[in-house]
Design a protein around this motif. Sequence first.
Motif, PDB file in Angstrom:
ATOM      1  N   LYS A  40      13.914  -5.730  -8.548  1.00  0.00           N
ATOM      2  CA  LYS A  40      13.571  -5.351  -7.182  1.00  0.00           C
ATOM      3  C   LYS A  40      14.072  -3.941  -6.867  1.00  0.00           C
ATOM      4  O   LYS A  40      13.361  -3.146  -6.220  1.00  0.00           O
ATOM      5  CB  LYS A  40      14.172  -6.344  -6.181  1.00  0.00           C
ATOM      6  N   GLN A  41      15.286  -3.618  -7.311  1.00  0.00           N
ATOM      7  CA  GLN A  41      15.817  -2.276  -7.065  1.00  0.00           C
ATOM      8  C   GLN A  41      14.973  -1.219  -7.756  1.00  0.00           C
ATOM      9  O   GLN A  41      14.699  -0.154  -7.194  1.00  0.00           O
ATOM     10  CB  GLN A  41      17.263  -2.191  -7.537  1.00  0.00           C
ATOM     11  N   LEU A  43      11.766  -1.451  -8.550  1.00  0.00           N
ATOM     12  CA  LEU A  43      10.466  -1.356  -7.875  1.00  0.00           C
ATOM     13  C   LEU A  43      10.593  -0.678  -6.514  1.00  0.00           C
ATOM     14  O   LEU A  43       9.741   0.149  -6.142  1.00  0.00           O
ATOM     15  CB  LEU A  43       9.870  -2.750  -7.709  1.00  0.00           C
ATOM     16  N   ASP A  44      11.647  -1.010  -5.762  1.00  0.00           N
ATOM     17  CA  ASP A  44      11.844  -0.385  -4.453  1.00  0.00           C
ATOM     18  C   ASP A  44      12.097   1.114  -4.600  1.00  0.00           C
ATOM     19  O   ASP A  44      11.567   1.922  -3.819  1.00  0.00           O
ATOM     20  CB  ASP A  44      13.024  -1.038  -3.731  1.00  0.00           C
ATOM     21  N   LYS A  50       5.246  -5.175  -7.585  1.00  0.00           N
ATOM     22  CA  LYS A  50       5.594  -5.983  -8.758  1.00  0.00           C
ATOM     23  C   LYS A  50       4.397  -6.173  -9.688  1.00  0.00           C
ATOM     24  O   LYS A  50       4.530  -6.163 -10.917  1.00  0.00           O
ATOM     25  CB  LYS A  50       6.136  -7.338  -8.318  1.00  0.00           C
TER      26      LYS A  50
END
Length: 205
Positions: A40-41, A43-44, A50
Amino acid sequence: MSTITNAPPVPIATSDTRAHLLETGYQLIAKKGFTAVGLKQILDTAGVPKGSFYHYFASKEAFGEAIIHHYFSLYKTRLDIIGAQNVSAQQKLYNYFQNWYDTQQNGCDHEKCLVVKLSAEVADMSEPMRIALNAGYQQTVNWLGDQIKAGWVDGSVPQPDNIAAESIAKRWYFAWLGASLIAKISQTNTPLAEVWQMTTSQLGR
Protein backbone atom coordinates in the motif's frame (compact mmCIF):
# COMPACT_ATOMS: atom_id res chain seq x y z
CA MET A 1 13.29 8.36 -17.47
CA SER A 2 12.98 9.78 -20.98
CA THR A 3 10.40 8.57 -23.47
CA ILE A 4 10.48 8.23 -27.27
CA THR A 5 8.20 10.90 -28.67
CA ASN A 6 7.22 9.00 -31.82
CA ALA A 7 6.26 5.81 -29.95
CA PRO A 8 2.57 4.85 -29.62
CA PRO A 9 0.93 6.24 -26.50
CA VAL A 10 -0.02 2.92 -24.86
CA PRO A 11 3.52 1.45 -24.84
CA ILE A 12 4.84 4.69 -23.40
CA ALA A 13 2.35 4.54 -20.52
CA THR A 14 3.10 0.85 -19.94
CA SER A 15 6.84 1.37 -19.87
CA ASP A 16 6.68 4.48 -17.73
CA THR A 17 4.30 2.99 -15.15
CA ARG A 18 6.49 -0.08 -14.64
CA ALA A 19 9.64 2.04 -14.46
CA HIS A 20 7.96 4.45 -12.04
CA LEU A 21 6.92 1.59 -9.77
CA LEU A 22 10.45 0.18 -9.80
CA GLU A 23 12.03 3.54 -9.02
CA THR A 24 9.55 4.27 -6.23
CA GLY A 25 9.99 0.84 -4.69
CA TYR A 26 13.74 1.12 -5.04
CA GLN A 27 13.85 4.37 -3.10
CA LEU A 28 11.51 3.15 -0.34
CA ILE A 29 13.10 -0.27 0.14
CA ALA A 30 16.63 1.19 0.12
CA LYS A 31 15.62 3.43 3.01
CA LYS A 32 13.43 1.07 5.07
CA GLY A 33 14.05 -2.50 3.92
CA PHE A 34 11.86 -4.95 2.04
CA THR A 35 9.63 -6.25 4.82
CA ALA A 36 9.10 -2.82 6.39
CA VAL A 37 7.62 -1.37 3.19
CA GLY A 38 4.08 -2.51 2.49
CA LEU A 39 2.50 -2.73 -0.92
CA LYS A 40 0.00 0.00 0.00
CA GLN A 41 2.83 2.41 0.82
CA ILE A 42 4.48 1.69 -2.52
CA LEU A 43 1.24 2.21 -4.43
CA ASP A 44 0.29 5.36 -2.50
CA THR A 45 3.74 6.88 -3.00
CA ALA A 46 3.79 5.99 -6.69
CA GLY A 47 0.17 7.04 -7.21
CA VAL A 48 -0.58 3.77 -8.98
CA PRO A 49 -3.69 1.59 -8.40
CA LYS A 50 -3.31 -1.99 -7.18
CA GLY A 51 -4.65 -3.39 -10.44
CA SER A 52 -1.88 -1.71 -12.39
CA PHE A 53 0.73 -3.14 -10.03
CA TYR A 54 -0.46 -6.71 -10.61
CA HIS A 55 -0.47 -6.09 -14.34
CA TYR A 56 3.35 -5.85 -14.16
CA PHE A 57 4.25 -7.98 -11.13
CA ALA A 58 2.72 -11.23 -9.92
CA SER A 59 3.58 -10.54 -6.28
CA LYS A 60 5.58 -8.31 -3.97
CA GLU A 61 8.37 -10.89 -4.13
CA ALA A 62 8.44 -10.66 -7.94
CA PHE A 63 8.51 -6.89 -7.55
CA GLY A 64 11.48 -7.16 -5.19
CA GLU A 65 13.31 -9.39 -7.64
CA ALA A 66 12.67 -6.89 -10.45
CA ILE A 67 13.98 -4.03 -8.27
CA ILE A 68 17.23 -5.93 -7.67
CA HIS A 69 17.66 -6.50 -11.41
CA HIS A 70 16.85 -2.81 -12.00
CA TYR A 71 19.40 -1.76 -9.38
CA PHE A 72 22.21 -3.86 -10.81
CA SER A 73 21.40 -2.70 -14.34
CA LEU A 74 21.94 0.90 -13.17
CA TYR A 75 24.98 -0.20 -11.19
CA LYS A 76 26.53 -1.78 -14.30
CA THR A 77 26.17 1.55 -16.09
CA ARG A 78 28.13 3.20 -13.27
CA LEU A 79 30.82 0.52 -13.51
CA ASP A 80 31.03 1.05 -17.26
CA ILE A 81 31.50 4.79 -16.73
CA ILE A 82 34.33 4.20 -14.26
CA GLY A 83 35.86 1.60 -16.57
CA ALA A 84 35.85 4.06 -19.49
CA GLN A 85 37.81 6.71 -17.58
CA ASN A 86 41.16 7.61 -19.11
CA VAL A 87 43.13 6.76 -15.97
CA SER A 88 45.11 3.79 -14.69
CA ALA A 89 43.35 0.65 -13.51
CA GLN A 90 44.56 1.43 -10.00
CA GLN A 91 42.86 4.83 -10.15
CA LYS A 92 39.62 3.26 -11.41
CA LEU A 93 39.61 0.86 -8.46
CA TYR A 94 40.47 3.69 -6.09
CA ASN A 95 37.60 5.79 -7.47
CA TYR A 96 35.18 2.89 -7.12
CA PHE A 97 35.99 2.20 -3.48
CA GLN A 98 36.25 5.87 -2.59
CA ASN A 99 32.69 6.32 -3.85
CA TRP A 100 31.59 3.34 -1.74
CA TYR A 101 33.35 4.78 1.29
CA ASP A 102 31.85 8.24 0.80
CA THR A 103 28.27 7.07 0.22
CA GLN A 104 28.20 4.73 3.23
CA GLN A 105 29.53 7.20 5.79
CA ASN A 106 27.21 9.06 8.18
CA GLY A 107 24.01 7.47 7.01
CA CYS A 108 22.86 5.38 4.12
CA ASP A 109 22.86 6.51 0.52
CA HIS A 110 20.18 4.74 -1.51
CA GLU A 111 22.67 3.88 -4.24
CA LYS A 112 24.42 1.52 -1.84
CA CYS A 113 21.84 0.80 0.83
CA LEU A 114 19.61 -1.41 -1.29
CA VAL A 115 22.23 -4.15 -1.49
CA VAL A 116 23.36 -3.67 2.11
CA LYS A 117 19.80 -3.88 3.44
CA LEU A 118 18.62 -6.76 1.29
CA SER A 119 21.75 -8.85 1.79
CA ALA A 120 20.93 -9.17 5.45
CA GLU A 121 17.18 -9.46 4.96
CA VAL A 122 16.06 -11.66 2.09
CA ALA A 123 18.65 -14.46 1.74
CA ASP A 124 16.49 -16.88 3.73
CA MET A 125 13.17 -15.29 2.82
CA SER A 126 13.09 -15.33 -0.98
CA GLU A 127 15.01 -17.67 -3.27
CA PRO A 128 14.40 -15.57 -6.44
CA MET A 129 15.61 -12.42 -4.68
CA ARG A 130 18.63 -14.28 -3.28
CA ILE A 131 19.56 -15.51 -6.76
CA ALA A 132 19.16 -12.01 -8.20
CA LEU A 133 21.40 -10.55 -5.49
CA ASN A 134 24.01 -13.25 -6.01
CA ALA A 135 24.08 -12.57 -9.76
CA GLY A 136 24.54 -8.87 -9.06
CA TYR A 137 27.38 -9.57 -6.64
CA GLN A 138 29.11 -11.70 -9.25
CA GLN A 139 28.72 -8.96 -11.86
CA THR A 140 30.60 -6.56 -9.58
CA VAL A 141 33.24 -9.12 -8.60
CA ASN A 142 33.88 -9.82 -12.30
CA TRP A 143 34.34 -6.10 -12.97
CA LEU A 144 36.74 -5.74 -10.05
CA GLY A 145 38.68 -8.78 -11.24
CA ASP A 146 38.98 -7.30 -14.74
CA GLN A 147 40.31 -4.03 -13.32
CA ILE A 148 42.83 -5.87 -11.14
CA LYS A 149 44.10 -7.80 -14.17
CA ALA A 150 44.33 -4.57 -16.15
CA GLY A 151 46.29 -3.06 -13.27
CA TRP A 152 48.75 -5.93 -13.39
CA VAL A 153 49.19 -5.36 -17.11
CA ASP A 154 49.71 -1.58 -16.85
CA GLY A 155 51.79 -1.97 -13.69
CA SER A 156 49.60 0.24 -11.53
CA VAL A 157 48.35 -2.51 -9.19
CA PRO A 158 50.79 -4.67 -7.17
CA GLN A 159 50.57 -8.35 -8.12
CA PRO A 160 50.89 -10.78 -5.20
CA ASP A 161 52.18 -14.31 -5.72
CA ASN A 162 49.76 -17.19 -6.22
CA ILE A 163 46.52 -15.22 -5.79
CA ALA A 164 44.05 -14.98 -8.68
CA ALA A 165 42.54 -11.62 -9.56
CA GLU A 166 39.02 -12.92 -8.95
CA SER A 167 40.03 -14.10 -5.48
CA ILE A 168 41.33 -10.63 -4.60
CA ALA A 169 38.14 -9.10 -6.05
CA LYS A 170 35.99 -11.37 -3.87
CA ARG A 171 37.99 -10.58 -0.76
CA TRP A 172 37.62 -6.86 -1.34
CA TYR A 173 33.92 -7.01 -2.18
CA PHE A 174 33.05 -9.28 0.73
CA ALA A 175 35.08 -7.12 3.11
CA TRP A 176 33.36 -3.93 1.94
CA LEU A 177 29.87 -5.44 2.08
CA GLY A 178 30.52 -6.78 5.57
CA ALA A 179 31.97 -3.47 6.73
CA SER A 180 28.90 -1.65 5.42
CA LEU A 181 26.62 -3.95 7.42
CA ILE A 182 28.70 -3.57 10.59
CA ALA A 183 28.85 0.21 10.13
CA LYS A 184 25.03 0.25 10.16
CA ILE A 185 24.92 -1.92 13.29
CA SER A 186 27.61 0.00 15.19
CA GLN A 187 26.59 3.41 13.81
CA THR A 188 30.25 4.28 13.35
CA ASN A 189 32.47 4.70 10.31
CA THR A 190 35.28 2.62 11.83
CA PRO A 191 34.53 -0.58 9.85
CA LEU A 192 34.60 1.38 6.59
CA ALA A 193 37.79 3.19 7.58
CA GLU A 194 39.45 -0.15 8.28
CA VAL A 195 38.61 -1.72 4.92
CA TRP A 196 39.44 1.54 3.14
CA GLN A 197 42.92 1.47 4.69
CA MET A 198 43.32 -2.22 3.79
CA THR A 199 42.21 -1.69 0.18
CA THR A 200 44.32 1.37 -0.50
CA SER A 201 47.36 -0.36 0.99
CA GLN A 202 46.85 -3.39 -1.26
CA LEU A 203 46.39 -1.05 -4.22
CA GLY A 204 49.81 0.40 -3.51
CA ARG A 205 48.52 3.85 -2.53
